[in-house]
Design a protein around this motif. Sequence first.
Motif, PDB file in Angstrom:
ATOM      1  N   HIS A 242      10.852  16.727 -43.166  1.00 16.20           N
ATOM      2  CA  HIS A 242      11.845  17.787 -42.957  1.00 16.20           C
ATOM      3  C   HIS A 242      11.995  18.713 -44.165  1.00 16.20           C
ATOM      4  O   HIS A 242      12.567  19.791 -44.046  1.00 16.20           O
ATOM      5  CB  HIS A 242      13.207  17.201 -42.557  1.00 16.20           C
ATOM      6  CG  HIS A 242      13.798  16.258 -43.570  1.00 16.20           C
ATOM      7  ND1 HIS A 242      14.120  14.959 -43.258  1.00 16.20           N
ATOM      8  CD2 HIS A 242      14.140  16.420 -44.868  1.00 16.20           C
ATOM      9  CE1 HIS A 242      14.647  14.360 -44.308  1.00 16.20           C
ATOM     10  NE2 HIS A 242      14.665  15.237 -45.307  1.00 16.20           N
ATOM     11  N   GLU A 270      12.158   9.935 -39.511  1.00 17.00           N
ATOM     12  CA  GLU A 270      12.689  11.290 -39.667  1.00 17.00           C
ATOM     13  C   GLU A 270      14.065  11.438 -39.009  1.00 17.00           C
ATOM     14  O   GLU A 270      14.382  10.752 -38.028  1.00 17.00           O
ATOM     15  CB  GLU A 270      11.736  12.314 -39.037  1.00 17.00           C
ATOM     16  CG  GLU A 270      10.693  12.867 -40.002  1.00 17.00           C
ATOM     17  CD  GLU A 270      11.304  13.588 -41.192  1.00 17.00           C
ATOM     18  OE1 GLU A 270      12.316  14.300 -41.034  1.00 17.00           O
ATOM     19  OE2 GLU A 270      10.772  13.424 -42.301  1.00 17.00           O
ATOM     20  N   THR A 272      16.311  13.271 -36.544  1.00 18.15           N
ATOM     21  CA  THR A 272      16.032  13.979 -35.300  1.00 18.15           C
ATOM     22  C   THR A 272      17.348  14.359 -34.628  1.00 18.15           C
ATOM     23  O   THR A 272      18.373  13.710 -34.835  1.00 18.15           O
ATOM     24  CB  THR A 272      15.197  13.116 -34.334  1.00 18.15           C
ATOM     25  OG1 THR A 272      15.837  11.837 -34.156  1.00 18.15           O
ATOM     26  CG2 THR A 272      13.786  12.903 -34.869  1.00 18.15           C
ATOM     27  N   SER A 274      19.251  13.933 -31.916  1.00 17.27           N
ATOM     28  CA  SER A 274      19.301  12.999 -30.793  1.00 17.27           C
ATOM     29  C   SER A 274      20.542  13.208 -29.937  1.00 17.27           C
ATOM     30  O   SER A 274      21.643  13.446 -30.447  1.00 17.27           O
ATOM     31  CB  SER A 274      19.279  11.561 -31.317  1.00 17.27           C
ATOM     32  OG  SER A 274      19.500  10.639 -30.277  1.00 17.27           O
ATOM     33  N   TYR A 301      12.722  18.576 -37.401  1.00 14.26           N
ATOM     34  CA  TYR A 301      11.683  18.862 -36.413  1.00 14.26           C
ATOM     35  C   TYR A 301      11.899  18.068 -35.130  1.00 14.26           C
ATOM     36  O   TYR A 301      12.360  16.913 -35.174  1.00 14.26           O
ATOM     37  CB  TYR A 301      10.305  18.532 -36.992  1.00 14.26           C
ATOM     38  CG  TYR A 301       9.873  19.494 -38.075  1.00 14.26           C
ATOM     39  CD1 TYR A 301       9.481  20.787 -37.750  1.00 14.26           C
ATOM     40  CD2 TYR A 301       9.879  19.118 -39.419  1.00 14.26           C
ATOM     41  CE1 TYR A 301       9.095  21.693 -38.740  1.00 14.26           C
ATOM     42  CE2 TYR A 301       9.498  20.011 -40.411  1.00 14.26           C
ATOM     43  CZ  TYR A 301       9.114  21.293 -40.062  1.00 14.26           C
ATOM     44  OH  TYR A 301       8.735  22.191 -41.029  1.00 14.26           O
ATOM     45  N   PRO A 302      11.552  18.665 -33.978  1.00 15.96           N
ATOM     46  CA  PRO A 302      11.656  17.938 -32.704  1.00 15.96           C
ATOM     47  C   PRO A 302      10.717  16.729 -32.690  1.00 15.96           C
ATOM     48  O   PRO A 302       9.648  16.742 -33.319  1.00 15.96           O
ATOM     49  CB  PRO A 302      11.207  18.975 -31.659  1.00 15.96           C
ATOM     50  CG  PRO A 302      11.318  20.301 -32.338  1.00 15.96           C
ATOM     51  CD  PRO A 302      11.074  20.048 -33.796  1.00 15.96           C
ATOM     52  N   GLU A 303      11.090  15.701 -31.976  1.00 19.28           N
ATOM     53  CA  GLU A 303      10.265  14.501 -31.883  1.00 19.28           C
ATOM     54  C   GLU A 303       8.871  14.835 -31.368  1.00 19.28           C
ATOM     55  O   GLU A 303       7.871  14.290 -31.850  1.00 19.28           O
ATOM     56  CB  GLU A 303      10.944  13.469 -30.975  1.00 19.28           C
ATOM     57  CG  GLU A 303      12.218  12.888 -31.555  1.00 19.28           C
ATOM     58  CD  GLU A 303      12.849  11.848 -30.651  1.00 19.28           C
ATOM     59  OE1 GLU A 303      12.241  11.525 -29.601  1.00 19.28           O
ATOM     60  OE2 GLU A 303      13.938  11.346 -30.994  1.00 19.28           O
ATOM     61  N   GLU A 322      14.493   4.471 -31.740  1.00 22.49           N
ATOM     62  CA  GLU A 322      15.714   5.172 -32.125  1.00 22.49           C
ATOM     63  C   GLU A 322      16.609   4.162 -32.818  1.00 22.49           C
ATOM     64  O   GLU A 322      17.006   3.153 -32.222  1.00 22.49           O
ATOM     65  CB  GLU A 322      16.390   5.766 -30.888  1.00 22.49           C
ATOM     66  CG  GLU A 322      15.552   6.848 -30.224  1.00 22.49           C
ATOM     67  CD  GLU A 322      16.196   7.376 -28.955  1.00 22.49           C
ATOM     68  OE1 GLU A 322      16.924   6.605 -28.296  1.00 22.49           O
ATOM     69  OE2 GLU A 322      15.966   8.550 -28.629  1.00 22.49           O
ATOM     70  N   THR A 330      14.814   8.539 -36.155  1.00 21.39           N
ATOM     71  CA  THR A 330      13.804   7.997 -35.259  1.00 21.39           C
ATOM     72  C   THR A 330      12.620   7.514 -36.080  1.00 21.39           C
ATOM     73  O   THR A 330      12.185   8.187 -37.023  1.00 21.39           O
ATOM     74  CB  THR A 330      13.329   9.061 -34.250  1.00 21.39           C
ATOM     75  OG1 THR A 330      14.462   9.540 -33.508  1.00 21.39           O
ATOM     76  CG2 THR A 330      12.305   8.475 -33.282  1.00 21.39           C
TER      77      THR A 330
END
Length: 339
Positions: A242, A270, A272, A274, A301-303, A322, A330
């Motif tokens: 990130h 990272e 995330t 969620s 950043y998106p998963e 998760e 995550t």
Amino acid sequence: MPIDLPADEAEAFRSGHAPAPMLDLVGLMAAHAVRAGWELGLFDALGKGPLTTWELAAATRSDPAGIEQLANLLHATGYLRWDDGRHANSPAAGTWLRRDSPNCYGHVLSLWHTMIEELWTGLPEAVREGRPRGGFYTWLAAQPELRATFQNLQRGLAGWLAEEVVALTGLPADATSLLDLGGGHGLYSEAYCTAYPALHATVVDSVRLVSGHQRVTGRAADLLTGSLDDGHDVVLLFNVLHGFPSADAARLVARAARALRQDGLLLVLETTASDRAGAAERAFTAGFSVNLWHTQNGRVYPERQIEEWIAGAGCALRERHELTRSATHTLFAAVKGAS
């Protein structure tokens, strides 16, 4: 702390009949007031018991008129309460703003308050032009107290998450070599080495780690350009991606994969965004991402983006976890060369 609005007032703000930005303005005032109270030791003084304005002024070595004004705002925003005509900490202040509390949040607030106040200048221009300010670590290096706070927060997070992370992902039975890229404090490497007696770890970061664990060593190198040994059984990228622009983050994942032996294990942890997180956590994560973008040209950043980088580096995703200890983290586990 958000004002505890009556239902009709809350509905008026939500529906647009009252100016919702007013609440943000009050929150801004409250943040400054709480930091001032924290620096003055106001919440610590009240931790010993309720005090009159004059007593509170004496305990904090402050002007009584100034303390009265500050306390009035802290009462209005839920941090103080009245106790037989004396000022007292609310439960929230007593739990989160006393320095002797195990849950003390004052250092976190102070760090973020300063970051936003000093580093978010020029945000409209940065957004308009697509040119983030950057310079976060240069700024941090010039402020020893804040740097220490930042490092302590990183260690605290790792200390809280390490047990769950290690338990979630079993390492290969024959694993003896772990490479920790950007591992800084080394706590994750130490946790893995403690759990796996045959494992030796090398932590690579901009500053060389000196670890107290006999099987954890540090090496100073640039994560994107420094030389990396290959043939490792496990490579960690924990809370690193990130802080980089997307192209560099993808390069870093690829470098991590190249450092693995065939069938080696790549672990990526990272932050995330969620849906499991509460409303406050989701809002903070969005603000954290803005800060990353503006000060480091990174982001949350998106998963799916992280999974694409992992696949592009020649690794097959084996598991995605998760975390229960943090709804906004995550853990991705992938195997190099697996189909």
